[in-house]
Design an enzyme around this catalytic site. Structure first.
Site, short mmCIF file in Angstrom:
data_model
loop_
_atom_site.label_atom_id
_atom_site.label_comp_id
_atom_site.label_asym_id
_atom_site.label_seq_id
_atom_site.Cartn_x
_atom_site.Cartn_y
_atom_site.Cartn_z
CG ASP A 171 1.53 5.58 8.22
OD1 ASP A 171 0.35 5.16 8.22
OD2 ASP A 171 1.83 6.69 7.75
CB CYS A 189 0.23 5.32 4.81
SG CYS A 189 0.15 5.92 3.11
N GLY A 190 -2.15 6.75 5.55
CA GLY A 190 -3.35 7.59 5.55
C GLY A 190 -3.99 7.68 4.18
CB THR A 191 -3.04 9.35 1.16
OG1 THR A 191 -1.61 9.18 1.18
CG2 THR A 191 -3.43 10.61 1.90
N GLY A 192 -2.31 6.15 1.27
CA GLY A 192 -1.75 5.11 0.39
C GLY A 192 -0.69 5.67 -0.53
N GLY A 224 1.97 7.98 0.08
CA GLY A 224 3.35 7.97 0.58
C GLY A 224 3.96 6.58 0.48
CG HIS A 237 -4.11 -4.16 -18.28
ND1 HIS A 237 -4.83 -3.19 -18.94
CD2 HIS A 237 -4.71 -5.34 -18.59
CE1 HIS A 237 -5.82 -3.75 -19.62
NE2 HIS A 237 -5.78 -5.06 -19.42
CG HIS A 274 -1.12 -6.13 -20.62
ND1 HIS A 274 -1.45 -4.82 -20.85
CD2 HIS A 274 -2.22 -6.87 -20.89
CE1 HIS A 274 -2.71 -4.76 -21.24
NE2 HIS A 274 -3.21 -5.98 -21.27
#
Ligand code: RB5
Length: 144
Positions: free
Chosen positions: A7, A63-66, A68, A96, A131
């Site tokens: 974004d 995105c800004g934080t990852g 969202g 894993h 796993h």
């Protein structure tokens, strides 16, 4: 082939990662945005469709934080998205969790570590073994 998208908050970092992938000879398909304001779930949907359709093996969402992007991506059947801000997480989410989408926060990490995280995410194989059943259980949670 890697699908990549961002974004407006992740645009500059996406350009860095695309440049890095090209330098490594890795082909990527850019699903937007081009720097304009967009809603991150729309981009997550486009990138994840490339994976669930079998066109791309893995995806990268920025995105800004990852966060969202990862929330949106993980709503899509067949997607296992992981937000990574360090190399250890990138390595182990591949080994894993067999994560198929890497999410990063451009307002959280710098381009240098983002490049390293990307390399580790793309170069690390799923470990399998014990796993496999755990990843299967994740997929069962989405009714697959
Ligand atoms: C956009 O301002 C911002 O909300 C977005 O990039 C992301 O951080 C959301 O999780």
């Amino acid at each position: 082939m890697i699908a990549i998208g961002c974004d407006h908050g992740g645009y500059e970092l996406k350009l860095e990662i695309i440049k890095h992938l090209k330098e490594r000879g890795i082909e990527c398909k850019d699903l937007g945005c081009g720097g304009e304001t967009v809603d991150y779930p729309d981009i997550a949907q486009k990138v994840c469709a490339e994976i669930t359709n079998g066109f791309c093996e893995r995806g990268i969402l920025i995105c800004g934080t990852g966060i969202g992007m990862s929330m949106a991506a993980n709503k899509i059947r067949g997607i296992r998205a992981a937000v990574c801000g360090d190399e250890f997480s990138a390595k182990f989410t591949r080994m894993h969790n067999d994560a198929n989408v890497l999410c990063m926060g451009a307002r959280v990490i710098g381009a240098g570590i983002a490049r390293e995280i990307t390399d580790i995410f793309l170069d690390t194989a799923f470990e399998g073994g014990r796993h496999v059943a755990r990843v299967e259980k994740i997929m069962q949670l989405e009714g697959k």
